[in-house]
Enzyme design. Structure first.
Site, short mmCIF file in Angstrom:
data_model
loop_
_atom_site.label_atom_id
_atom_site.label_comp_id
_atom_site.label_asym_id
_atom_site.label_seq_id
_atom_site.Cartn_x
_atom_site.Cartn_y
_atom_site.Cartn_z
N HIS A 257 1.38 3.97 1.97
CA HIS A 257 1.92 4.74 3.10
C HIS A 257 3.44 4.88 3.01
O HIS A 257 4.14 3.96 2.58
CB HIS A 257 1.53 4.09 4.43
CG HIS A 257 0.12 4.41 4.83
ND1 HIS A 257 -0.60 3.63 5.71
CD2 HIS A 257 -0.71 5.43 4.46
CE1 HIS A 257 -1.81 4.17 5.88
NE2 HIS A 257 -1.90 5.24 5.12
N HIS B 266 0.85 -1.20 0.00
CA HIS B 266 0.00 0.00 0.00
C HIS B 266 0.88 1.24 0.00
O HIS B 266 2.09 1.14 0.07
CB HIS B 266 -1.00 -0.02 1.16
CG HIS B 266 -0.41 0.11 2.54
ND1 HIS B 266 0.44 -0.84 3.07
CD2 HIS B 266 -0.55 1.07 3.49
CE1 HIS B 266 0.77 -0.48 4.29
NE2 HIS B 266 0.20 0.68 4.58
N HIS C 243 -7.32 -1.08 5.73
CA HIS C 243 -6.36 -0.11 6.30
C HIS C 243 -6.26 1.09 5.35
O HIS C 243 -6.33 2.24 5.78
CB HIS C 243 -5.01 -0.80 6.49
CG HIS C 243 -3.90 0.09 6.90
ND1 HIS C 243 -3.88 0.76 8.10
CD2 HIS C 243 -2.74 0.42 6.27
CE1 HIS C 243 -2.76 1.48 8.18
NE2 HIS C 243 -2.06 1.29 7.09
N HIS D 275 4.93 -4.60 10.93
CA HIS D 275 5.28 -3.87 12.16
C HIS D 275 5.41 -4.81 13.36
O HIS D 275 4.70 -5.80 13.45
CB HIS D 275 4.22 -2.81 12.50
CG HIS D 275 4.15 -1.67 11.55
ND1 HIS D 275 4.96 -0.56 11.66
CD2 HIS D 275 3.39 -1.47 10.44
CE1 HIS D 275 4.68 0.28 10.68
NE2 HIS D 275 3.73 -0.25 9.91
N ASP E 274 -0.03 -3.84 6.28
CA ASP E 274 -0.66 -3.38 7.51
C ASP E 274 -2.10 -3.87 7.63
O ASP E 274 -2.97 -3.16 8.15
CB ASP E 274 -0.65 -1.84 7.58
CG ASP E 274 0.73 -1.27 7.85
OD1 ASP E 274 1.66 -2.04 8.12
OD2 ASP E 274 0.85 -0.02 7.79
N ASP F 64 5.79 4.77 5.11
CA ASP F 64 6.65 3.79 5.80
C ASP F 64 6.64 2.43 5.08
O ASP F 64 7.18 1.45 5.59
CB ASP F 64 6.25 3.64 7.28
CG ASP F 64 4.87 3.07 7.47
OD1 ASP F 64 3.94 3.47 6.75
OD2 ASP F 64 4.69 2.22 8.37
N HIS F 65 6.05 2.40 3.87
CA HIS F 65 6.07 1.19 3.03
C HIS F 65 6.64 1.45 1.64
O HIS F 65 6.98 0.52 0.92
CB HIS F 65 4.66 0.61 2.92
CG HIS F 65 4.12 0.19 4.26
ND1 HIS F 65 4.00 -1.12 4.65
CD2 HIS F 65 3.74 0.93 5.33
CE1 HIS F 65 3.55 -1.17 5.90
NE2 HIS F 65 3.38 0.07 6.33
FE FE Z 1 2.84 0.78 8.19
ZN ZN Z 2 0.14 1.66 6.58
#
Ligand code: FE
Ligand code: ZN
Length: 256
Positions: A59, A57, A115, A172, A134, A61-62
């Site tokens: 985001h 996805h 998410h 995570h 996530d 942090d990905h």
């Molecule tokens: Fe994440």
């Molecule tokens: Zn995420």
């Protein structure tokens, strides 16, 4: 047979990036590179060259490392067709029901919107490896940052169809907090009590708790268990629709 060789790359505060290498072809992918440098360091330590990025996805942090890694290795970036406008450097767009081959290993793609809208996951059946971003966490699930409870419950139903020996590679290290929350939902679940104690022991020694087995998640993850009579009874919702039980459990977690 389990051919993918999978390595964990910790990044940022609690992210796990996953490096998967298919030795026959040499294909090597990172799933959800938050940042490029930890991936480069790991590739150099292992003597590997990156051929692919698989994103679950959009985001940051990905996907934060996508462009730098693509620039350095010329790798192919694979992501959700529905999320294509938000995946930096995307080359190949995939959607629910598609397959994608990493060397000789084939991934099945599932849409798991919840998410985020357009969130996908990759299921490598022969290697029993599920890269789910996530969506599902060890004893938890992702926040509904874009999707609805209905959508997330539908997404979680796709996990319930996969085998117990599936390794769940989530993104995570949230396991210890998730376990504490899960115990507020099902305090009498013996499997959960035992797993929570084991997780406390592991975290005290700074041991990673991911991946986990889908079978353990089925027994202990309150979000996967929203349709189970024991969980419904434990939160006083016997007879309710599973999606309502899921939504209530998610609301409680948001306030936890
Ligand atoms: Fe994440
Ligand atoms: Zn995420």
């Amino acid at each position: 047979m389990a051919k993918l060789q999978i390595h964990r790359i910790p990044a940022r505060t609690d992210n796990y990036l996953w490096l998967a290498h298919e030795p026959d072809s040499g294909a090597t992918t990172v799933v959800d590179p938050a940042d490029a440098q930890p991936v480069i360091d790991k590739l150099e330590a292992l003597g590997l060259k990156l051929t692919h990025i698989l994103n679950t996805h959009h985001h940051g942090d990905h996907t934060g490392g996508n462009l730098e890694l693509k620039e350095k290795y010329g790798c192919t970036v694979v992501g959700s067709a529905a999320d294509a406008h938000r995946i930096p450097g995307i080359d190949v767009q995939v959607a629910d029901g598609d397959t994608y081959d990493l060397g000789t290993e084939r991934a099945q793609v599932f849409d798991v919107t919840g998410h985020t809208l357009g969130h996908i996951m990759y299921w490598f059946a022969d290697s029993r490896a599920l890269f789910c971003g996530d969506t599902l966490f060890a004893m938890g699930c992702g926040r509904l940052s874009e999707g609805t409870a209905d959508q997330m419950w539908k997404a979680l139903s796709k996990f319930r169809a996969l085998p117990d020996d599936t390794q769940v590679y989530c993104a995570h290290e949230y396991t210890q907090t998730n376990a504490r929350f899960a115990l507020t939902i099902e305090p009498d679940n013996a499997a959960l009590q035992a797993r929570a104690a084991e997780v406390d022991r592991m975290r005290a020694e700074d041991i990673a708790t991911v991946p986990s087995l889908l079978g353990e998640e089925r027994a202990t993850n309150p979000f996967l268990r929203a349709g189970e009579p024991e969980l419904m009874a434990a939160i006083g919702m016997t007879g309710a629709a599973p999606v309502e039980v899921f939504a209530e459990t998610r609301r409680r977690k948001d306030k936890f």
